[in-house]
Design a protein around this motif. Structure first.
Motif, mmCIF file in Angstrom:
data_model
loop_
_atom_site.group_PDB
_atom_site.id
_atom_site.type_symbol
_atom_site.label_atom_id
_atom_site.label_comp_id
_atom_site.label_asym_id
_atom_site.label_seq_id
_atom_site.Cartn_x
_atom_site.Cartn_y
_atom_site.Cartn_z
ATOM 1 N N GLN A 1 0.884 -0.868 0.333
ATOM 2 C CA GLN A 1 -0.131 0.313 0.053
ATOM 3 C C GLN A 1 1.272 1.392 0.082
ATOM 4 N N SER A 2 1.798 1.406 0.512
ATOM 5 C CA SER A 2 3.098 2.186 0.023
ATOM 6 C C SER A 2 4.490 1.873 0.231
ATOM 7 N N VAL A 3 5.236 2.943 0.385
ATOM 8 C CA VAL A 3 6.393 2.434 0.612
ATOM 9 C C VAL A 3 6.930 1.998 1.832
ATOM 10 N N PHE A 4 5.863 2.154 2.811
ATOM 11 C CA PHE A 4 6.505 1.720 3.945
ATOM 12 C C PHE A 4 5.314 0.270 4.352
ATOM 13 N N SER A 5 5.520 -0.295 2.927
ATOM 14 C CA SER A 5 4.975 -1.173 3.010
ATOM 15 C C SER A 5 6.014 -3.005 4.011
ATOM 16 N N GLY A 6 6.644 -2.799 3.515
ATOM 17 C CA GLY A 6 8.036 -3.393 3.917
ATOM 18 C C GLY A 6 8.277 -3.072 6.024
ATOM 19 N N ILE A 7 7.257 -3.008 6.681
ATOM 20 C CA ILE A 7 7.837 -2.743 8.133
ATOM 21 C C ILE A 7 7.608 -4.201 8.808
ATOM 22 N N GLY A 8 8.208 -4.734 9.194
ATOM 23 C CA GLY A 8 8.555 -5.889 9.962
ATOM 24 C C GLY A 8 8.759 -5.840 11.333
ATOM 25 N N GLY A 9 9.250 -6.928 12.039
ATOM 26 C CA GLY A 9 9.781 -7.646 12.672
ATOM 27 C C GLY A 9 9.103 -7.283 14.574
ATOM 28 N N ALA A 10 9.934 -6.632 14.655
ATOM 29 C CA ALA A 10 9.183 -6.467 16.455
ATOM 30 C C ALA A 10 7.337 -5.264 16.184
ATOM 31 N N ALA A 11 7.492 -4.535 14.959
ATOM 32 C CA ALA A 11 6.792 -3.374 14.653
ATOM 33 C C ALA A 11 5.181 -3.703 14.472
ATOM 34 N N LEU A 12 5.258 -5.495 13.858
ATOM 35 C CA LEU A 12 4.360 -5.786 13.412
ATOM 36 C C LEU A 12 3.186 -5.990 14.269
ATOM 37 N N GLY A 13 2.141 -4.970 14.346
ATOM 38 C CA GLY A 13 0.911 -5.516 14.911
ATOM 39 C C GLY A 13 1.123 -3.896 16.798
ATOM 40 N N SER A 14 3.111 -3.613 16.914
ATOM 41 C CA SER A 14 2.706 -3.160 17.866
ATOM 42 C C SER A 14 3.074 -1.395 17.468
ATOM 43 N N VAL A 15 3.206 -1.118 15.767
ATOM 44 C CA VAL A 15 3.352 0.045 15.922
ATOM 45 C C VAL A 15 2.371 -0.017 14.913
ATOM 46 N N ARG A 16 1.604 1.645 15.400
ATOM 47 C CA ARG A 16 0.379 2.074 14.817
ATOM 48 C C ARG A 16 0.384 3.836 14.837
ATOM 49 N N ALA A 17 1.136 4.231 13.706
ATOM 50 C CA ALA A 17 1.213 5.373 13.048
ATOM 51 C C ALA A 17 0.957 5.566 11.619
ATOM 52 N N LYS A 18 1.188 7.117 11.352
ATOM 53 C CA LYS A 18 0.773 7.478 10.544
ATOM 54 C C LYS A 18 2.228 8.475 9.153
ATOM 55 N N THR A 19 1.951 7.342 8.205
ATOM 56 C CA THR A 19 3.054 7.547 7.189
ATOM 57 C C THR A 19 2.370 9.054 7.123
ATOM 58 N N GLY A 20 4.235 8.936 6.052
ATOM 59 C CA GLY A 20 4.276 10.155 5.079
ATOM 60 C C GLY A 20 5.155 10.089 3.731
ATOM 61 N N ASN A 21 5.169 10.329 3.254
ATOM 62 C CA ASN A 21 6.259 10.541 1.702
ATOM 63 C C ASN A 21 5.919 11.218 0.368
ATOM 64 N N LEU A 22 6.841 12.444 0.313
ATOM 65 C CA LEU A 22 6.857 13.225 -1.033
ATOM 66 C C LEU A 22 8.184 13.235 -1.245
ATOM 67 N N GLY A 23 8.083 13.387 -2.564
ATOM 68 C CA GLY A 23 9.539 13.410 -3.317
ATOM 69 C C GLY A 23 10.822 12.957 -2.545
ATOM 70 N N THR A 24 11.228 14.028 -1.656
ATOM 71 C CA THR A 24 12.065 13.784 -1.330
ATOM 72 C C THR A 24 12.056 14.092 0.578
ATOM 73 N N VAL A 25 10.959 13.447 0.976
ATOM 74 C CA VAL A 25 10.626 13.184 2.642
ATOM 75 C C VAL A 25 10.019 12.124 2.632
ATOM 76 N N THR A 26 10.446 11.661 3.790
ATOM 77 C CA THR A 26 9.378 10.735 4.054
ATOM 78 C C THR A 26 9.826 10.870 5.268
ATOM 79 N N THR A 27 8.821 10.702 6.866
ATOM 80 C CA THR A 27 7.960 10.754 7.249
ATOM 81 C C THR A 27 7.412 9.395 8.946
ATOM 82 N N LEU A 28 7.624 9.416 9.424
ATOM 83 C CA LEU A 28 6.470 9.002 10.283
ATOM 84 C C LEU A 28 6.066 8.842 12.158
ATOM 85 N N ALA A 29 4.734 9.335 12.215
ATOM 86 C CA ALA A 29 4.608 9.205 13.640
ATOM 87 C C ALA A 29 3.996 8.736 14.010
ATOM 88 N N GLY A 30 3.425 8.292 15.709
ATOM 89 C CA GLY A 30 2.293 7.349 15.564
ATOM 90 C C GLY A 30 2.549 6.678 17.460
#
Length: 476
Positions: free
Chosen positions: A402-431
């Protein structure tokens, strides 16, 4: 007061898991149906990994990680070359508000779609989670004329989506049926159709936006009357398209497209439509003929954050402006949202020009994003914010494909709930994240100087690794 706030935060954090499970089930059912109607391929629910981790329970009771432990855990992923020269990070305890780690936490960065967190909080606070937006048909001034009046419903559709879809949008089909019924009851079977978009003012594109945002399918012109968010629906899409994100040109005149669709539906319901639909302003006290209402705001926020929906974000920012007496323009909306966040205690670290984060002229400090998330843990009125965040490996822009963040894994699976952001040369994650010690933390990671757009996925992977490191930390 401080004790009550801490208790409210603890209760809210405990409830996040219940809300997230319900939201996750709704999303799992919602997205395939909604996107299939627009011919957007999606990952099958069975392909989602480790969905059971969504039930993992973070609290405010476990030991807090130390600053040194956090810095050690995050140093590797946040120093990745792909992230470029400007990387900032903040990790905090939402129960006490204590900042546990701040690396350039006050530095202003381009937020991309994490801006939608700010818009969500302002809309939920000002309008309330049960607010709905209406699209009306009223009498025109000329004989046998009617006017379709846009009310800024960003989820308005031409036809219903499949029955299992959630939330079910208001539709032009239902509005046309109700209008035809009312007209026939009055003995009227022929009308001319106008449409009114006067609720909003100003340009349809924000400062920093380019026409390519429309032609690439990221957004449409922001007007108070549009359907299917200006997208070409299934009938207009090629059968052999292999574009997984529906990034095709949207309507150049979304209001005109909506009015034409309404006229066609009205004719199908037995009302003859003379001439072509024309833009006009409805009389101030025009008699109402029919109306339809959107889903509640809480459901719209869920859809917006899950899909990272730019059109919804811009409409919600406009609704905040209308409710607070500002002009319903990009500048008015930015001023209204900023002022409301200031009233809630986020008094610095915000410079907004739109509500979606599409503009590279937006700037937000990671410390401000963390404060916005903390508001969601402390204010019952804002709980829809937390329930709506994508869940790593399970829903929305943190799920596979669904996005460039679709590779998130490991301990993050089911434990991270966050808003993604990407724009040109910008990437952000907050949650939010439930760490190994069982502590729920809030975080914001931002990099807005990625060396080239070609490194965006590598940069997102580094941010993913940082989120996974935070989830697996419990660092002492």
């Amino acid at each position: 007061m401080a004790r009550r706030t801490r208790i409210a935060a603890l209760v809210t954090l405990a409830m996040i898991n219940v809300f997230t499970l319900a939201a996750g089930i709704a999303v799992a059912r919602m997205l395939p149906a909604r996107l299939a109607a627009l011919r957007v391929p999606t990952v099958a629910v069975g392909q989602v990994r480790a969905a059971g981790r969504v039930l993992a329970s973070g609290t405010g009771r476990g030991p807090l990680p130390t600053t040194a432990g956090l810095r050690s855990a995050l140093a590797g992923p946040l120093s990745a070359t792909a992230l470029g020269s400007q990387v900032s990070a903040v990790v905090a305890d939402p129960v006490t508000g204590r900042i546990l780690l701040s690396e350039q936490g006050a530095a202003m960065s381009t937020p991309a779609s994490t801006n939608k967190l700010v818009t969500s909080v302002a809309a939920l606070e000002v309008l309330g989670p049960n607010a709905r937006f209406s699209t009306r048909v009223v009498r025109g001034t000329a004989a046998n004329s009617i006017i379709l009046v846009g009310g800024g419903d960003p989820t308005l559709a031409v036809h219903s989506f499949p029955a299992q879809d959630y939330p079910q949008p208001a539709t032009l089909a239902a509005l046309a049926t109700a209008t035809a019924r009312a007209l026939k009851a009055q003995g009227r079977r022929s009308v001319s159709v106008g449409y009114d978009t006067s609720l909003y003012t100003g340009a349809g594109l924000a400062p920093g936006w380019t026409n390519s945002y429309v032609t690439s399918g990221n957004v449409t012109q922001i007007v108070s009357l549009e359907v299917d968010q200006g997208r070409l629906t299934a009938a207009g899409l090629p059968e052999d398209s292999d574009d997984p994100y529906n990034l095709r040109p949207r309507a150049s005149d979304p209001a005109g497209m909506a009015a034409d669709a309404f006229a066609t539906l009205l004719a199908a319901d037995g009302i003859s439509v003379t001439g072509t639909a024309a833009a006009q302003t409805a009389p101030a006290h025009a008699a109402a003929i029919a109306s339809v209402s959107s889903p509640p705001l809480s459901a719209i926020v869920q859809q917006m954050l899950t899909e990272s929906n730019n059109v919804i974000a811009e409409n919600l920012a406009r609704q905040v402006a209308l409710a607070t007496g500002e002009p319903a323009s990009f500048s008015g909306a930015a001023a209204a949202v900023t002022r409301e966040l200031g009233r809630l205690g986020v008094t610095s670290g915000l410079h907004l020009v739109d509500g979606s984060g599409l503009s590279p002229q937006d700037a937000i400090a990671p410390a401000a994003l963390v404060k916005v998330l903390e508001l969601g843990t402390a204010q019952p009125r804002l709980r829809a914010l937390l329930a709506s965040l994508p869940v790593a490996g399970f829903s929305g822009t943190l799920s596979a494909g669904q996005s460039v963040f679709s590779g998130i894994g490991g301990a993050a699976l089911g434990s991270v709930r966050a808003k993604t952001g990407n724009l040109g040369t910008v990437t952000t994650l907050a949650g939010l994240v439930s760490d190994k010690a069982g502590r729920t933390l809030v975080f914001a990671f931002m990099a807005d100087k990625i060396p080239s757009a070609g490194l965006l996925r590598a940069a997102a992977d580094a941010i993913d690794e940082a989120a996974a490191a935070l989830a697996g930390c419990g660092c002492r």
